[in-house]
Motif scaffolding. Structure first.
Motif, PDB file in Angstrom:
ATOM      1  N   TYR A  71      29.895  32.817  45.505  1.00 19.80           N
ATOM      2  CA  TYR A  71      29.241  33.634  44.474  1.00 19.80           C
ATOM      3  C   TYR A  71      30.074  34.881  44.157  1.00 19.80           C
ATOM      4  O   TYR A  71      30.261  35.237  42.998  1.00 19.80           O
ATOM      5  CB  TYR A  71      27.850  34.065  44.923  1.00 19.80           C
ATOM      6  N   GLU A  72      30.544  35.533  45.207  1.00 18.31           N
ATOM      7  CA  GLU A  72      31.320  36.751  45.000  1.00 18.31           C
ATOM      8  C   GLU A  72      32.641  36.451  44.301  1.00 18.31           C
ATOM      9  O   GLU A  72      33.070  37.198  43.417  1.00 18.31           O
ATOM     10  CB  GLU A  72      31.576  37.457  46.328  1.00 18.31           C
ATOM     11  N   SER A  73      33.289  35.365  44.663  1.00 15.84           N
ATOM     12  CA  SER A  73      34.552  34.992  44.017  1.00 15.84           C
ATOM     13  C   SER A  73      34.348  34.720  42.534  1.00 15.84           C
ATOM     14  O   SER A  73      35.129  35.180  41.689  1.00 15.84           O
ATOM     15  CB  SER A  73      35.155  33.766  44.691  1.00 15.84           C
ATOM     16  N   LEU A  74      33.303  33.962  42.209  1.00 18.75           N
ATOM     17  CA  LEU A  74      33.025  33.675  40.803  1.00 18.75           C
ATOM     18  C   LEU A  74      32.647  34.945  40.041  1.00 18.75           C
ATOM     19  O   LEU A  74      33.063  35.144  38.895  1.00 18.75           O
ATOM     20  CB  LEU A  74      31.923  32.619  40.696  1.00 18.75           C
ATOM     21  N   TRP A  75      31.853  35.791  40.663  1.00 18.43           N
ATOM     22  CA  TRP A  75      31.454  37.056  40.040  1.00 18.43           C
ATOM     23  C   TRP A  75      32.680  37.921  39.740  1.00 18.43           C
ATOM     24  O   TRP A  75      32.807  38.480  38.643  1.00 18.43           O
ATOM     25  CB  TRP A  75      30.481  37.796  40.957  1.00 18.43           C
ATOM     26  N   ASN A  76      33.576  38.026  40.705  1.00 19.22           N
ATOM     27  CA  ASN A  76      34.778  38.840  40.508  1.00 19.22           C
ATOM     28  C   ASN A  76      35.720  38.218  39.479  1.00 19.22           C
ATOM     29  O   ASN A  76      36.375  38.948  38.730  1.00 19.22           O
ATOM     30  CB  ASN A  76      35.505  39.060  41.832  1.00 19.22           C
ATOM     31  N   LEU A  77      35.802  36.897  39.422  1.00 21.75           N
ATOM     32  CA  LEU A  77      36.625  36.235  38.413  1.00 21.75           C
ATOM     33  C   LEU A  77      36.084  36.524  37.007  1.00 21.75           C
ATOM     34  O   LEU A  77      36.853  36.842  36.091  1.00 21.75           O
ATOM     35  CB  LEU A  77      36.673  34.727  38.665  1.00 21.75           C
ATOM     36  N   ILE A  78      34.784  36.426  36.840  1.00 21.64           N
ATOM     37  CA  ILE A  78      34.176  36.742  35.541  1.00 21.64           C
ATOM     38  C   ILE A  78      34.422  38.203  35.192  1.00 21.64           C
ATOM     39  O   ILE A  78      34.761  38.534  34.044  1.00 21.64           O
ATOM     40  CB  ILE A  78      32.665  36.410  35.555  1.00 21.64           C
ATOM     41  N   GLY A  79      34.280  39.097  36.166  1.00 25.72           N
ATOM     42  CA  GLY A  79      34.545  40.513  35.928  1.00 25.72           C
ATOM     43  C   GLY A  79      35.991  40.767  35.550  1.00 25.72           C
ATOM     44  O   GLY A  79      36.284  41.564  34.652  1.00 25.72           O
TER      45      GLY A  79
END
Length: 173
Positions: free
Chosen positions: A27-35
């Motif tokens: 979740y954190e990896s995807l969140w940071n990629l989107i950011g």
């Protein structure tokens, strides 16, 4: 985890190893990629220096507050997770600063450091802040050795030929 369940229960931690857990790293990896993709897109649209940093802090704080709510091993302060409190404070502070600076830039009274394309203005402001004594101290002062060598360059010694300083002057005057 099944072997440790008794030890954890003795410490007051109830863990059921049969329950599924959230893949918070994913979740954190995807969140940071989107950011990251958002910040890359927004880079050309920014209005002031530091805006991307404020947006990142707000984005990261939102994600951290959400993801920490899914974790089972958080540090608690009363009934609140410490990491969620810090993340929400980061979101609030970055949002307030972003709104204030964005308003100042649009109104035309932003500080010089925040204005885009103001590198020349910043340089002039920095030079104006330098004390005159500091400017004087930055000019090199010749030492007695340097001054004597510079005098020798003007007037070579009598035993040296000015055209060939490495050979002694053999001509008699």
């Amino acid at each position: 985890l099944t072997r440790m369940q008794g030890d954890l229960a003795a410490m007051g931690i109830a863990v059921d190893p049969n329950l599924p857990v959230h893949p918070t790293f994913l979740y954190e990896s995807l969140w940071n990629l989107i950011g990251f993709l958002f910040l890359v897109w927004y880079t050309r649209r920014r209005h002031f220096h530091g805006e991307l940093t404020l947006l990142y802090c707000g984005w990261y704080g939102l994600g951290r507050a959400w993801i920490e709510g899914l974790r089972t091993d958080s540090l608690m302060m009363g009934s609140f997770r410490v990491s969620q409190i810090v993340a929400i404070l980061g979101v609030i502070i970055s949002a307030c600063l972003w709104l204030r600076l964005n308003h100042c830039v649009r109104a035309g009274n932003a500080p010089a450091w925040a204005m885009r394309g103001s590198d020349e203005a910043l340089q002039a402001e920095a030079e104006a802040m330098v004390l005159p004594a500091c400017k004087q101290a930055s000019t090199p002062v010749a030492t007695s050795e340097e001054s004597s060598s510079s005098q020798d360059a003007i007037d070579p010694p009598e035993n040296e030929d000015p055209d060939h300083p490495d050979k002694p002057n053999t001509t008699q005057q």
